[in-house]
Design an enzyme around this catalytic site. Structure first.
Site, PDB file in Angstrom:
ATOM      1  N   GLY A 127      -9.259 -11.407   6.734  1.00 51.85           N
ATOM      2  CA  GLY A 127     -10.249 -12.005   5.639  1.00 51.85           C
ATOM      3  C   GLY A 127     -11.404 -11.072   5.248  1.00 51.85           C
ATOM      4  N   TYR A 128     -10.561 -10.269   4.480  1.00 50.96           N
ATOM      5  CA  TYR A 128     -11.578  -9.037   4.122  1.00 50.96           C
ATOM      6  C   TYR A 128     -11.014  -9.184   2.094  1.00 50.96           C
ATOM      7  CZ  TYR A 128     -11.626  -6.619   8.485  1.00 50.96           C
ATOM      8  OH  TYR A 128     -11.431  -5.984  10.183  1.00 50.96           O
ATOM      9  N   SER A 129     -10.642  -8.925   2.083  1.00 43.27           N
ATOM     10  CA  SER A 129     -10.661  -8.685   0.349  1.00 43.27           C
ATOM     11  C   SER A 129     -10.813  -9.828  -0.271  1.00 43.27           C
ATOM     12  CB  SER A 129      -9.062  -8.570   0.378  1.00 43.27           C
ATOM     13  OG  SER A 129      -8.301  -7.152   0.234  1.00 43.27           O
ATOM     14  N   GLU A 244      -4.844  -0.881  12.133  1.00 41.71           N
ATOM     15  CA  GLU A 244      -3.416  -1.502  11.394  1.00 41.71           C
ATOM     16  C   GLU A 244      -2.287   0.061  10.790  1.00 41.71           C
ATOM     17  OE1 GLU A 244      -4.067  -3.884   6.973  1.00 41.71           O
ATOM     18  OE2 GLU A 244      -5.493  -3.039   7.981  1.00 41.71           O
ATOM     19  N   ASN A 385      -1.434   3.123  -1.177  1.00 48.57           N
ATOM     20  CA  ASN A 385      -0.885   4.950  -0.940  1.00 48.57           C
ATOM     21  C   ASN A 385      -2.017   5.194  -1.536  1.00 48.57           C
ATOM     22  OD1 ASN A 385       0.913   3.356   0.293  1.00 48.57           O
ATOM     23  ND2 ASN A 385       2.399   4.914   0.199  1.00 48.57           N
ATOM     24  N   GLU A 386      -2.718   5.095  -2.727  1.00 51.14           N
ATOM     25  CA  GLU A 386      -3.815   5.861  -3.590  1.00 51.14           C
ATOM     26  C   GLU A 386      -4.380   6.506  -2.350  1.00 51.14           C
ATOM     27  OE1 GLU A 386      -2.310   3.254  -4.434  1.00 51.14           O
ATOM     28  OE2 GLU A 386      -0.759   4.220  -6.101  1.00 51.14           O
TER      29      GLU A 386
END
Ligand SMILES: Cc1cc2nc3c(=O)[nH]c(=O)nc-3n(C[C@H](O)[C@H](O)[C@H](O)COP(=O)(O)OP(=O)(O)OC[C@H]3O[C@@H](n4cnc5c(N)ncnc54)[C@H](O)[C@@H]3O)c2cc1C
Lengths: 399, 377
Positions: A127-129, A244, A385-386
């Site tokens: 539960g991060y984002s 991760e 990826n950015e």
């Protein structure tokens, strides 16, 4: 300089291969080969078989029930697993929350949580984002306010993978609003059965409700579930983010898929009397993907080699994440291309356990577009990826 | 040289745009997808009323004129809103075959019904071994006396779910990939021996696999001369290819516009993500792709309306379909990526536009097929 394995490592490779051949359940192998989604129960069953062998947590140290393997042996095992398509342990428990607990949790927390993770008795989710805290995670707003022996949590998390399966969630929550945003974040473990938690499933482009929005309404969390110190959660989470990224290159899986692709191509007519494997344009694309995979494999081996001589994982992991996910997406596209019209039917249920209707299209051709759509996620999550390229610019190139 | 639309074309464009704005937002479309037919019969009747169903047909057949530029104008506007009504299979594909091959009686019977909106059609050409080669036909048609018996299996039949009649491409003579010996039969969906496995495509369009098991049709159901339908089939499919290419141009424009808008309002790190140069250049590239896609589709449409040879026309269509494939990948993938997680969900139109253009990329031949065809012609 050579990439040879020692006799001991070769013997281990044989052992791992033999074990997987004997113990990876045939019904799961059949599902993997037919692109049928593995269920929660399937994943847990396999994980428990690994646990019985003592191989459930290759990345854990011996004292917590890990294997104590060298980096090379871990690599060998991951390669053998990937080449038959055996699923890796569910990362959220084993690879994400466990390392944080080992490093920053207290003794009681370690004893309370680690064995259940190792034995796959508890499913964890992340539960991060939040809706407004994605790449800029530190701007998260879900709050935890101390009230006696508890924290009261309010707010919402989103894009949460398989929360519907989870027993526990590890969250980043805001415990101080008055300081720099990175300095007011804490790492909190929350029982998913707590009153005040509700889930709203989010369906992805392949039709599967893989992620959720999670709402916290006055959720009471015992303060003993705080990991480490209050307001230090950001530091802990950053450690986790490097974990991760380990194994993210997906080389064995890529090899397995390219092998399957070639076999399918040999059996697919190009409409002009030859197979797609003999079609020059398609053949060229397969070769390009294979070459990219060779480069990626050696990029990964170079990291393994440098870990072996004691170097810390550096920003190279960003390279593996970027190239690994983009190559996987390139392979996704090759499957769609191969399937042609047969990629178009949207019948996701035929790739779920227990489907009994009339299948549409040959084999698992109609899974190709589903995979292509779903796997666009790979360049978005785990640090997009950015963001990985930004890391390379800052940390490596000094820009 | 004059690249402007005629007054009629402008009116057509405005009429579609107005309809879309009033009746076709994302939520409405979602409901249509979940409905039994997968499209709105009410809309279909409205299309007929507005005269849209006449657009692909020549004036002498009672149509609007049948120019490729007209079709392009319309399909582009359809593409922006991802219309799911079966315009393409009924009017462009099947209608295109009937107007080329049909006898005076067949045309008199069928074309008015198409244009009035009372007939749904499908065109069944693809087979499991044919890939994109229209000459690769194994479905057999054996004639004895006045009857013909059809056997075989057709895949990816657009509108195969709702079609009242199916135009079945079958082989009356010759070997699997011979150009001669291909015929088209008009088969009622309810005919004995026809079985239809209905499903929805990734882009929400309905399709079917159709198995023909000893289906008996009379000689009156043969469309055109026996054994020589391939050229007409290629012409109809080329026109449909142009139509979906134009549709992709509309869909890509919508994706570009929505992505740019999103990048202006989505804030991370205290600033709109559209201020990051890493994303700006990618949106500039999306814009370039949209412009090149539009240009090459325009070229192909004008070529089809010109006095160019059949080979030049076919080549122009293949050039367009091949080139827009590159644009589709670039624009579609970037639009999703720049949206972040919400881009891979079913909740936002971006993902649905991405799926539609991905399906278009496969339909009627992928870029490799059309590049090879272009170089061989
Ligand atoms: C399928 C899926 C599963 C997920 N599972 C979980 C989960 O279990 N738990 C969890 O906590 N999260 C999960 N996530 C969330 C994931 O971590 C976020 O999607 C990710 O951090 C990106 O955030 P965002 O989606 O809000 O995109 P945004 O941050 O809004 O980014 C939008 C676009 O802008 C780009 N961008 C942003 N900042 C910059 C910059 N500085 N420079 C250049 N480009 C930039 C991004 O790369 C992206 O292309 C999941 C996501 C997906 C898609």
């Amino acid at each position: 300089m050579n990439a040879d394995l020692t006799d001991d490592e070769l013997a281990f490779q044989d052992e791992a291969r033999a074990f997987l051949q004997a113990e990876f359940p045939a019904d799961l192998q059949a599902k993997v080969d037919a692109n049928i989604r593995l269920s929660r129960e399937d994943l847990i069953r396999w994980q428990k078989i690994l646990y019985k062998k003592g191989w459930a947590a290759p990345s854990w140290p011996l004292e917590y029930g890990g294997t104590g393997w060298s980096h090379t042996k871990k690599h060998i095992f991951a390669t053998e697993m990937g080449s038959i398509g055996a699923p890796e342990p569910v990362a959220f428990g084993m690879k994400m929350v466990a390392p944080v607990l080992m490093a920053y949790g207290n003794e009681e927390q370690k004893q309370r949580f680690l064995p259940d993770i190792l034995q796959s008795n508890a499913w964890w989710c992340q539960g991060y984002s939040e809706a407004n805290a994605g790449s800029d995670l530190a701007s998260l707003k879900t709050t935890a306010v101390r009230d006696g022996d508890d924290y009261i949590v309010n707010g919402s998390k989103t894009w949460n993978t398989y929360g519907q399966y989870a027993d526990w969630i590890f969250c980043l929550v805001r415990t101080d609003n008055t300081v720099k945003k990175q300095e007011g974040i804490s790492f909190l473990l929350i029982d998913m059965k707590s009153p005040g938690i509700t889930l709203k499933p989010i369906v992805l482009l392949d039709g599967h409700p893989e992620i959720n929005e999670i709402f916290f309404d006055e959720v009471r969390v015992p303060a003993i579930n705080l990991v480490g110190e209050e307001n230090k959660g950001w530091t802990y989470a950053k450690v986790l983010l490097t974990h991760e990224r380990a194994n993210i290159a997906g080389v064995p899986r890529g090899k397995r898929r390219l092998k399957a692709l070639k076999k399918l191509a040999a059996d697919t007519q190009d409409g002009d009397g030859c197979s797609l494997l003999d079609n020059p344009a398609f053949r060229q694309k397969i070769a390009e993907a294979e070459i990219e995979l060779e480069a990626l494999e050696y990029a990964e081996l170079r990291t393994v080699a440098s870990l072996t001589v004691g170097k810390a994982p550096g920003p190279e992991s960003s390279i593996l994440k970027i190239v690994g996910t983009e190559l996987a997406q390139q392979i996704d596209e090759l499957f769609v291309e191969l399937a042609g019209y047969n990629s178009l039917p949207f019948v996701p249920q035929q790739f779920e356990t227990g489907f009994e209707g009339e299948p549409v299209g040959p084999g698992n051709a109609a899974a190709s577009a589903l995979t292509y759509f779903n796997n666009r996620k790979a360049t978005i999550y785990g640090g997009s990826n950015e963001i990985q390229r930004n890391i390379i610019c800052k940390a490596v190139l000094g820009l | 040289m004059d690249f402007s639309f005629t007054e009629e074309q402008q009116m057509l464009q405005e009429s579609v745009q107005k309809f879309v704005q009033k009746n076709y937002d994302f939520e409405v479309r979602k409901k249509l997808l979940d409905s039994e037919k997968g499209y709105s019969e009410q809309n279909w009747a409205l299309f007929a009323e507005l005269g849209w169903l006449t657009v692909p047909f020549a004036e002498e057949d009672g149509g609007f004129g049948g120019s490729a530029v007209d079709l392009m104008v319309m399909m582009e506007a359809f593409g922006k809103a991802m219309l799911v009504e079966p315009f393409l299979p009924t009017t462009v594909l099947a209608g295109g075959l009937i107007s080329q091959l049909g006898s005076a009686e067949q045309k008199a019977e069928l074309l008015p019904q198409i244009m009035e909106g009372s007939l749904q059609l499908a065109c069944a050409f693809g087979e499991s071994g044919s890939r994109y080669n229209l000459a690769s036909v194994q479905t057999s048609a054996k004639t004895s006396g006045d009857d013909t018996v059809l056997n075989g299996k057709k895949i990816a039949v657009l509108n195969g779910c709702s079609a009242d009649r199916i135009l079945v491409v079958a082989r009356t003579s010759g070997e699997e990939r011979d150009r001669d010996g291909i015929s088209v039969f008009i088969v009622s969906a309810g005919e004995g021996g026809v079985s239809i496995n209905r499903y929805t495509n990734v882009d929400g369009q309905r399709a079917a696999e159709i198995t023909l098991n000893g289906v008996k049709v009379s000689s009156a159901k043969l469309l055109g001369e026996q054994g020589s339908a391939l050229t007409a089939l290629e012409t109809a499919v080329d026109r449909a290819t142009l139509a979906v290419s134009a549709e992709a141009v509309g869909a890509m424009d919508a994706m570009l516009q929505k992505t740019v808008e999103y990048s202006k309002v989505r804030k991370q790190f205290g600033t709109p993500i559209g201020t990051f140069q890493a994303l700006q250049h990618r949106m500039a590239d999306m814009f370039i792709e949209c412009q090149l896609a539009r240009s090459i589709v325009l070229m192909a449409a004008m070529k089809l309306d010109s006095g160019a040879s059949e080979t030049e026309k076919a080549k122009a269509v293949s050039a367009a379909k091949s080139r827009i494939g590159r644009a589709i990948r670039k624009v579609g993938q970037e639009a999703v990526q720049i949206h972040g997680a919400v881009g891979v969900t079913d909740e936002l139109d971006i993902g649905h536009l991405f799926k539609r253009v991905t399906a278009i990329n496969v339909t009627f031949g992928n870029p490799d097929f059309h590049t090879a065809r272009y170089s061989a012609l």
